[in-house]
Motif scaffolding. Structure first.
Motif, PDB file in Angstrom:
ATOM      1  N   TYR A 269      43.314  49.691  31.187  1.00  0.00           N
ATOM      2  CA  TYR A 269      43.416  48.313  30.691  1.00  0.00           C
ATOM      3  C   TYR A 269      44.869  47.831  30.752  1.00  0.00           C
ATOM      4  CZ  TYR A 269      38.729  47.765  28.578  1.00  0.00           C
ATOM      5  OH  TYR A 269      37.388  47.610  28.353  1.00  0.00           O
ATOM      6  N   LEU A 272      45.971  47.146  34.286  1.00  0.00           N
ATOM      7  CA  LEU A 272      45.371  45.945  34.870  1.00  0.00           C
ATOM      8  C   LEU A 272      45.867  44.680  34.178  1.00  0.00           C
ATOM      9  CD1 LEU A 272      41.712  47.235  35.312  1.00  0.00           C
ATOM     10  CD2 LEU A 272      43.425  46.913  37.086  1.00  0.00           C
ATOM     11  N   ALA A 273      46.193  44.763  32.893  1.00  0.00           N
ATOM     12  CA  ALA A 273      46.656  43.586  32.159  1.00  0.00           C
ATOM     13  C   ALA A 273      47.990  43.076  32.677  1.00  0.00           C
ATOM     14  CB  ALA A 273      46.771  43.908  30.671  1.00  0.00           C
ATOM     15  N   HIS A 274      48.731  43.922  33.399  1.00  0.00           N
ATOM     16  CA  HIS A 274      50.050  43.530  33.909  1.00  0.00           C
ATOM     17  C   HIS A 274      50.027  43.241  35.410  1.00  0.00           C
ATOM     18  CE1 HIS A 274      51.125  45.551  30.083  1.00  0.00           C
ATOM     19  NE2 HIS A 274      52.102  44.674  30.059  1.00  0.00           N
ATOM     20  N   LEU A 279      44.568  39.844  38.967  1.00  0.00           N
ATOM     21  CA  LEU A 279      43.373  39.976  38.137  1.00  0.00           C
ATOM     22  C   LEU A 279      43.184  38.665  37.380  1.00  0.00           C
ATOM     23  CD1 LEU A 279      41.247  42.124  37.196  1.00  0.00           C
ATOM     24  CD2 LEU A 279      42.692  42.446  35.191  1.00  0.00           C
ATOM     25  N   ARG A 284      42.112  39.597  32.220  1.00  0.00           N
ATOM     26  CA  ARG A 284      43.431  40.204  31.977  1.00  0.00           C
ATOM     27  C   ARG A 284      43.872  40.018  30.526  1.00  0.00           C
ATOM     28  NH1 ARG A 284      45.993  37.369  35.481  1.00  0.00           N
ATOM     29  NH2 ARG A 284      47.233  36.059  34.120  1.00  0.00           N
ATOM     30  N   GLU A 337      33.557  44.206  32.806  1.00  0.00           N
ATOM     31  CA  GLU A 337      34.266  42.940  33.029  1.00  0.00           C
ATOM     32  C   GLU A 337      33.280  41.801  33.243  1.00  0.00           C
ATOM     33  OE1 GLU A 337      38.222  44.854  35.251  1.00  0.00           O
ATOM     34  OE2 GLU A 337      36.465  44.256  36.401  1.00  0.00           O
TER      35      GLU A 337
END
Length: 785
Positions: A269, A272-274, A279, A284, A337
């Motif tokens: 997570y 992927l959030a960065h 994304l 995100r 997701e």
């Protein structure tokens, strides 16, 4: 229909229009966008290829020859079988691999549109499918060789059918179909293996809420649907290959537990959030909170009466992935997701519909069409979503096919090629051998110049070439041999859709003329070596730098082509990289940066001109022949041997010690066969590492010093090694496998202290039975010991 109210008619028309719109998005994503998919997209083309050309779903190109005569054990074989079957029907590679998942998503869209859900729920579910389609590969590669798209389409379709059946007074046919699709999702990938247990929610619910006579029929329908897929899957795949499946899951997953699985999930997570626009922000931002997405989606859907069963039945797949799947890949998150996006949309639409119901009639009727229009515009105009999808209306050809056509122009017909599994097809080979097992097991003992002479050329590409990536000897040997002058540049292919299609073709001998191809903006170019040309090819050894990171592969230096490969780590230059670029002479960069920062060892000039891709592909279609794959290198046409390492020779100044080895007392193990000849000929066990014969050692009590066990042998087939063995402790020390050779080989094994050894063991070192003539065995010590 005749008595349908205007509001219902408007809602139905809106949903049909939106479903059609989402179907068009799915069609565009499947058939009109380029695919990356990284290494798996290229490697997992092999089983469909084998089904198309040989009629059997095997995987001979996989690393280390692990599944040579077996189906796709790394993933269940269902998805690959779909693709291979379509190839046999005449579909091209690009369209054949996308069609199975596209058909399943179209079925899912129809199932949602025809379900018994309220209109806002239908619209939210359709939006989640459209969200996946519009995001291209930023969420997951839905339409490539990996099966996650198939898992998602069957899982969501099964959930919708089951809940819709409940809402329709427990419709038995939909219960059967929903259980069938949910079980299909379980069989499409191992991490989804418990998805089918979501049907148990409805089985229990039916028993609790219905009289037993009515519940029995619904329970039977659910069980029949599950068995309709599950029983053939169990009998044809899970049971026959249970040992191999268990082994590959254990190797992939590794040791772990619930805590480790959750930690890795949340770590993914954070990664992927960065990612920024790579994304979609909707996903995100939620990942940035560090809370599993299933918490949000389950809570929202439980609040809505018509989706409570959906929320509960979706938990088994999501919980297993969160709590027990220690091996985490980004595509695995596609399901939570998409389900999270569906829950958000359903929650917002349900709330909006509730508020709209209090408005005057015209405003109330307009809610759903307006909401559908806004959601459609979001999918069509959101730049973060569309960053992952570049639509082109031209006929698409899988770029691996273009790379193969180019490679065959470079290598010519009948090419004997070697490399790692991602290069099997784009190497242009007619004869292919995977080198990873050799380089991993024997790399330091090989004589590289002899080894590479078994091939016309070897293909290398960037997989695991990053600064900190693993892979060891097998993933850096070819580039290191190229930098050392053992291999020589013969050609290249620089692709534009897949970062692993940045290929170098490396020759055992220098070539008179380097030829290469590069693809950019849908056009193909051909490089021809020419001392008066206006382009140049540079190869150099460089220290790691941000510009060389894998993420920059396509835009590293605008106007130039490049590939970056790892080099073997050495104490004097750990972590160095090999950079090869094709760039205009007139461009300052990257030549300037390379000149300042790297050690250039190759510089050639040439001309870069447009190439006729259609003619190249037509030539491939006309002249290409089915590839041949070899489990052992000695099966390759033109095999000359492995070449013994100097480490296998005994040192000078050693003398034999009599009466320590009793060769006449050699005995074969049960799965091997010994012919006492002469010569003394051993046919080994067919299992890799299988003990095949043992030679007793006698009077070794006095051998409390470093000794060399020397064996003279002639390997006639396969690879054979020997080891000093202690009955109580097992192998003390062993040789690498000695390959088939025309001449007699002499190998010496250093044993630090022989006095604890009881036998010399002869073992097989491939997955096929080998054959060796054992001519002599002796123990050597330094003179004076």
């Amino acid at each position: 229909m005749a008595n349908e109210s205007p509001v219902c008619r408007l809602q139905r028309g809106t949903l049909v229009a939106f479903a059609f719109y989402v179907a068009l998005l799915a069609l565009a994503s499947a058939f009109f966008t380029p695919r990356n998919g990284d290494i798996d997209e290229l490697g997992f083309l092999n089983p469909p290829y084998m089904l198309d050309h040989y009629g059997r779903l095997t995987f001979p190109s996989y690393s280390y020859g692990m599944f040579f005569d077996l189906p796709v054990i790394t993933h269940p074989p269902l998805h690959a079988a779909w693709i291979g079957g379509l190839w046999r029907l005449g579909f091209s590679v690009y369209y054949g691999e996308a069609t199975p998942t596209l058909l399943l998503f179209l079925l899912c869209i129809v199932v949602i549109a025809a379900s018994a859900f309220p209109a806002p729920v239908k619209l939210g579910l359709l939006f989640s499918v459209g969200f996946l389609m519009a995001s291209g590969e930023s969420l997951a590669a839905c339409f490539g060789t990996r099966p996650e798209g198939e898992v998602q389409a069957t899982w969501l379709g099964g959930l919708v059918l089951l809940e819709s059946a409940r809402l329709e007074d427990w419709n038995s046919r939909k219960l059967l179909a929903g259980a069938f699709l949910l079980t299909w999702a379980s069989g499409a990938h191992y991490y989804a293996g418990f998805a089918f247990t979501g049907a148990a929610v409805y089985l229990v619910w039916a028993v609790i809420s219905l009289p037993w006579k009515e519940a029995r029929r619904r329970v039977s329908a659910i069980c029949a649907g599950g068995c309709l897929f599950g029983v053939p899957y169990l009998l044809l795949y899970l049971l026959p290959y249970r040992r191999e499946i268990r082994t590959v899951i254990q190797q992939t997953q590794g040791p772990g537990g619930v805590v480790l699985s959750v930690e890795r999930h949340l770590e993914l997570y954070r990664k992927l959030a960065h990612l920024g626009p790579a994304l979609p922000a909707l996903v995100r931002s939620a990942m940035g909170l560090g809370v599993p997405l299933l918490v949000f989606s389950t809570a929202i859907l439980l609040l809505i009466r018509s989706t409570r069963g959906l929320a509960l039945a979706a938990l088994p797949l999501q919980l297993f992935l969160l709590l027990f799947a220690w091996h985490k890949l980004e595509p695995y998150l596609m399901h939570e997701e998409a389900f999270f996006v569906a829950a958000l949309a359903i929650g917002a639409l349900a709330a909006g519909d509730h508020l709209a119901s209090r408005l005057p009639g015209a405003a109330r009727r307009a809610f759903l069409p307006v909401a559908a229009t806004l959601l459609g515009l979001y999918l069509l105009t959101n730049k973060e979503l569309l960053a992952g999808a570049g639509v082109s209306l031209s006929r698409h050809v899988h770029e691996a096919v273009v790379a193969r056509a180019a490679a065959r122009q470079i290598m010519g017909p009948n090419a004997r090629m070697g490399g790692r599994w991602g290069a099997w097809y784009s190497s242009g080979a007619e004869h292919w051998y995977d080198i990873e097992a050799d380089l991993s097991s024997y790399g330091p003992w090989l004589r590289p110049a002899t080894y590479v002479s078994n091939f016309d050329a070897l293909a290398d590409f960037p997989f695991n070439s990053g600064f900190d990536s693993g892979g060891g000897y097998s993933r850096a040997a070819l580039s290191s041999w190229y930098a050392a002058g053992i291999l020589h540049l013969r050609g290249f292919y620089f692709g534009e859709t897949n970062r692993q299609l940045q290929m170098l073709y490396l020759n055992p001998r220098p070539v008179g003329e380097v030829v290469g191809y590069g693809s950019r903006n849908g056009r193909l170019y051909r490089f021809q070596q020419d001392s008066h040309g206006d382009h140049q090819v540079l190869s150099a050894v460089c220290a790691p730098a941000p510009v060389l990171a894998d993420a920059n592969w396509l835009e590293r230096w605008p106007g130039s082509f490049s590939t970056v490969l790892r080099l073997l780590k050495r104490p004097t230059d750990p972590g160095k990289l090999l950079v090869t670029v094709l760039t205009p002479l007139a461009a300052d960069e990257p030549a300037g940066w390379i000149g300042r920062s790297c050690q250039v060892f190759l510089s050639i000039r040439g001309r870069l001109q447009p190439a006729d891709r259609d003619s190249l592909l037509a030539s491939l279609h006309k002249e290409d022949r089915p590839m041949h794959f070899y489990r052992n290198l000695d099966q390759m046409p033109g095999y000359i041997g492995l070449g013994a390492s100097p480490d296998q020779a005994p040192p000078s100044g050693v003398v034999p010690v009599d009466h320590l080895v009793d060769l006449p007392q050699i005995e074969a193990y049960p799965e091997a066969h010994l012919d006492r000849g002469p010569p003394l000929r051993l046919t080994t066990s067919p299992e890799r590492g299988g003990f095949s014969a043992y030679i007793p050692l006698t009077h070794v009590e006095s051998a409390k010093c470093p000794c060399w066990v020397q064996m003279r042998l002639k390997v006639n087939a396969g690879r054979v090694g020997f080891a000093a063995f202690d009955n109580r402790k097992g192998i003390i020390v062993r040789t690498p496998g000695l390959g088939k050779a025309a001449e007699i080989q002499t190998a010496a094994l250093l044993v630090p202290d022989l006095h604890t050894a009881t036998h010399i063991i002869v073992f097989n070192d491939t997955d096929l039975a080998g054959q060796v003539d054992v001519l002599d065995v002796a123990v050597l010590v330094r003179n004076g010991n």
